[in-house]
Design an enzyme around this catalytic site. Sequence first.
Site, PDB file in Angstrom:
ATOM      1  N   SER A 134       5.684  -3.208  -2.257  1.00 12.51           N
ATOM      2  CA  SER A 134       6.933  -3.865  -0.829  1.00 12.51           C
ATOM      3  C   SER A 134       7.817  -3.709  -1.490  1.00 12.51           C
ATOM      4  CB  SER A 134       6.232  -5.041  -0.743  1.00 12.51           C
ATOM      5  OG  SER A 134       7.089  -5.527   0.377  1.00 12.51           O
TER       6      SER A 134
ATOM      7  N   CYS B   3      -5.405  -1.897   1.330  1.00 13.86           N
ATOM      8  CA  CYS B   3      -4.094  -2.587   2.293  1.00 13.86           C
ATOM      9  C   CYS B   3      -4.326  -4.055   2.241  1.00 13.86           C
ATOM     10  CB  CYS B   3      -3.990  -1.761   3.485  1.00 13.86           C
ATOM     11  SG  CYS B   3      -3.653   0.272   3.644  1.00 13.86           S
TER      12      CYS B   3
ATOM     13  N   VAL C  29     -10.885  -8.729  -2.051  1.00 15.91           N
ATOM     14  CA  VAL C  29     -11.681  -8.184  -3.126  1.00 15.91           C
ATOM     15  C   VAL C  29     -10.762  -7.686  -4.751  1.00 15.91           C
ATOM     16  CG1 VAL C  29     -10.410  -5.876  -1.719  1.00 15.91           C
ATOM     17  CG2 VAL C  29      -8.728  -7.208  -2.399  1.00 15.91           C
TER      18      VAL C  29
ATOM     19  N   THR D 169       3.016  -5.229  12.286  1.00 14.31           N
ATOM     20  CA  THR D 169       2.362  -5.488  12.036  1.00 14.31           C
ATOM     21  C   THR D 169       1.668  -7.098  12.426  1.00 14.31           C
ATOM     22  OG1 THR D 169       2.377  -6.566   9.862  1.00 14.31           O
ATOM     23  CG2 THR D 169       1.868  -4.368   9.802  1.00 14.31           C
TER      24      THR D 169
ATOM     25  N   SER E  14      -7.271  -4.261  10.344  1.00 12.50           N
ATOM     26  CA  SER E  14      -6.257  -4.985  11.422  1.00 12.50           C
ATOM     27  C   SER E  14      -4.767  -3.775  10.032  1.00 12.50           C
ATOM     28  CB  SER E  14      -6.130  -6.062  11.422  1.00 12.50           C
ATOM     29  OG  SER E  14      -5.533  -6.513   9.807  1.00 12.50           O
TER      30      SER E  14
ATOM     31  N   TYR F  28       4.895 -13.679  -3.882  1.00 14.38           N
ATOM     32  CA  TYR F  28       4.530 -12.446  -3.345  1.00 14.38           C
ATOM     33  C   TYR F  28       5.159 -10.761  -3.440  1.00 14.38           C
ATOM     34  CZ  TYR F  28       3.881  -8.492   0.482  1.00 14.38           C
ATOM     35  OH  TYR F  28       3.718  -7.360   1.257  1.00 14.38           O
TER      36      TYR F  28
ATOM     37  N   LEU G 111      -1.744  -1.849   8.695  1.00 16.28           N
ATOM     38  CA  LEU G 111      -2.027  -0.773   7.833  1.00 16.28           C
ATOM     39  C   LEU G 111      -3.253   0.018   7.686  1.00 16.28           C
ATOM     40  CD1 LEU G 111       0.894  -1.798   5.522  1.00 16.28           C
ATOM     41  CD2 LEU G 111       1.221  -1.395   7.608  1.00 16.28           C
TER      42      LEU G 111
END
Length: 254
Positions: A147, A84, A58, A195, A15, A160, A17
């Site tokens: 980011s 991603c 991952v 997104t 989904s 984050y 990016l």
Amino acid sequence: MEIHQQVALVTGGGSGLGAATARLLSQQGAKVVVLDQREASAKEVAEEIKGFAFAGDVSDGPRMETLFKEIVDRVGIPRVAVSCAGICPAARVVSKNGPMDLNAFQQVIQVNLVGTFNVMRLAAYWMSQSSPMNPDGERGVIINTASIAAEEGQIGQAAYSASKAGVLGLTLPSARELARFGIRVMSIAPGIMETPMVAGMPQALQESFKTQIPFPSRFAKPMEFAMLVQQIIENPMLNGSVIRLDGAMRMQEK
């Protein structure tokens, strides 16, 4: 580096990016491996682009080691690895309910930072075992997703922002270390992207974000991220750097 006929691995490819990147690389003639934690999403995108679907977390070391061997045996050694996969939950360090749950912080670091490094270490190893593709001695390119929150994190983004700052920190030392193998390492630091993750935000918050983007005053499109991935792959002098993709946005504290 030419994209045509190269094996390209895209994590989070089911989904957003990742899916946009998988589609564009496929259009450029790559053999695209779509990896996503959600097997159904990976298969859907892979079927659309006639690629190869794999499912896995991952951040899971043993699983990813096994998965890479499967990819090499079934498709070939990835010469492009684009990470991603990521999560973006919001939580304050201290809220009315008390201190932030440490497990919640660790989960974000585990997926966004450890997961990115996990893919990078394995992709770099397999690339190092391959033959150079051109007179420069290039064996592959690794592109990680950071980011702008890594530098301008907002209130509620401590986990984050920390995870993405870690991705920034991986870029230059990894590029320097892997240069002897002819492997490049780059990172992209997107601003607010169009997104599913952003679409789930309250409309008022989305409109507030748009007012902070000088030009163009809209969210970046996933295909624009994919276009930058393509340019990084094809331009051999892009190495060891982080490129912002944000329309000159500088995030406010909230």
